[in-house]
Every structure is written in C-alpha cells, then in structure tokens.
Design a protein around this motif. Structure first.
Motif, PDB file in Angstrom:
ATOM      1  N   GLY A  23      39.746  45.035  45.425  1.00 31.60           N
ATOM      2  CA  GLY A  23      38.388  44.864  45.569  1.00 31.60           C
ATOM      3  C   GLY A  23      37.600  44.025  44.480  1.00 31.60           C
ATOM      4  N   PHE A  24      38.464  43.439  43.291  1.00 29.23           N
ATOM      5  CA  PHE A  24      37.822  42.807  42.371  1.00 29.23           C
ATOM      6  C   PHE A  24      37.598  41.375  42.674  1.00 29.23           C
ATOM      7  CE2 PHE A  24      40.236  46.306  40.441  1.00 29.23           C
ATOM      8  CZ  PHE A  24      39.226  46.780  39.725  1.00 29.23           C
ATOM      9  N   GLU A  25      36.904  40.630  41.966  1.00 31.44           N
ATOM     10  CA  GLU A  25      36.779  39.246  41.998  1.00 31.44           C
ATOM     11  C   GLU A  25      36.967  38.412  40.864  1.00 31.44           C
ATOM     12  OE1 GLU A  25      32.504  38.516  43.273  1.00 31.44           O
ATOM     13  OE2 GLU A  25      32.571  40.168  44.560  1.00 31.44           O
ATOM     14  N   PRO A  26      38.250  38.329  40.673  1.00 30.28           N
ATOM     15  CA  PRO A  26      38.729  37.342  39.715  1.00 30.28           C
ATOM     16  C   PRO A  26      38.170  36.181  39.380  1.00 30.28           C
ATOM     17  CG  PRO A  26      40.652  37.394  41.419  1.00 30.28           C
ATOM     18  CD  PRO A  26      39.473  38.290  41.850  1.00 30.28           C
ATOM     19  N   ASP A  27      37.867  35.784  38.157  1.00 31.05           N
ATOM     20  CA  ASP A  27      37.153  34.626  37.750  1.00 31.05           C
ATOM     21  C   ASP A  27      37.772  34.068  36.404  1.00 31.05           C
ATOM     22  OD1 ASP A  27      35.943  36.625  36.208  1.00 31.05           O
ATOM     23  OD2 ASP A  27      34.027  35.924  36.297  1.00 31.05           O
ATOM     24  N   LEU A  28      38.611  34.609  35.796  1.00 32.88           N
ATOM     25  CA  LEU A  28      38.973  34.142  34.476  1.00 32.88           C
ATOM     26  C   LEU A  28      40.304  34.333  34.312  1.00 32.88           C
ATOM     27  CD1 LEU A  28      37.798  32.767  31.702  1.00 32.88           C
ATOM     28  CD2 LEU A  28      37.315  35.194  31.064  1.00 32.88           C
ATOM     29  N   VAL A  29      41.004  33.427  33.601  1.00 40.06           N
ATOM     30  CA  VAL A  29      42.424  33.567  33.155  1.00 40.06           C
ATOM     31  C   VAL A  29      42.170  33.529  31.607  1.00 40.06           C
ATOM     32  CG1 VAL A  29      44.853  32.954  33.227  1.00 40.06           C
ATOM     33  CG2 VAL A  29      43.496  32.649  35.223  1.00 40.06           C
ATOM     34  N   LEU A  30      42.876  34.579  30.880  1.00 42.83           N
ATOM     35  CA  LEU A  30      42.902  34.507  29.422  1.00 42.83           C
ATOM     36  C   LEU A  30      44.194  34.147  28.990  1.00 42.83           C
ATOM     37  CD1 LEU A  30      40.750  37.709  28.769  1.00 42.83           C
ATOM     38  CD2 LEU A  30      40.088  35.446  28.784  1.00 42.83           C
TER      39      LEU A  30
END
Length: 94
Positions: A23-30
């Motif tokens: 249910g999340f909206e991933p938007d970044l890779v660290l």
C-alpha cells in the motif's frame, strides 16, 4: 558487467513492488556511497560516459554515505510515520 546492472535493477524493482503491494508509493532509493559508486560504474560501463545516476527504475536516487554497500527503497511521504515504507537491498555482496 551487464549481469550486475540487471541484478541491481531487478532488486530495486522487486523491493518497490513489495512496497506497492503493502500500500505504499515508493519514490526514492537511498544508496550507500559504495553501492552508488558500484551502480554508477555499472551504468557508465554499459552506456558509456562518466555521468552520475539520478534515477533508477523511475525512482529518484540519493546518496546516504552511512548505508555503505546497501540501498533502501522508500516511500518518502510516510517514512518515519510508523512501521513500513522502506525495503533494504544488499547491492554489493560480500
């Protein structure tokens, strides 16, 4: 090596999809510093040039030196608001 780049891309996409299913909206890779340098080397070897990498699989890339050889796919809008919202990946295998 193309195989290493494909492995990293697949791992990032797999973790992003796991977050989406939760249910999340991933938007970044660290990326850790070592992991980022590894990724950059693979991308430049595959496509030529000496460019930096600012996006992978549609996700923005940022460097967090403390992560070292790992990377974390996150939904930056919910990180820190409770459980979930991040998935860690081992980029450089020991």
């Amino acid at each position: 090596m193309r195989g290493e780049l494909i492995r990293v891309l697949s791992a990032v996409e797999e973790k992003a999809n796991e977050l989406k299913m939760d249910g999340f909206e991933p938007d970044l890779v660290l990326f850790g510093k070592e992991a980022y340098e590894f990724l950059k080397e693979q991308v430049n070897e595959e496509f030529g040039g000496e460019d930096s990498v600012s996006e992978i699989s549609g996700l923005k890339v940022k460097v967090v030196e403390e992560f070292g050889k790992d990377a974390v796919v996150i939904d930056s809008k919910v990180l820190g608001m409770g459980l979930g919202g991040a998935k860690r990946i081992k980029i450089i295998k020991d």
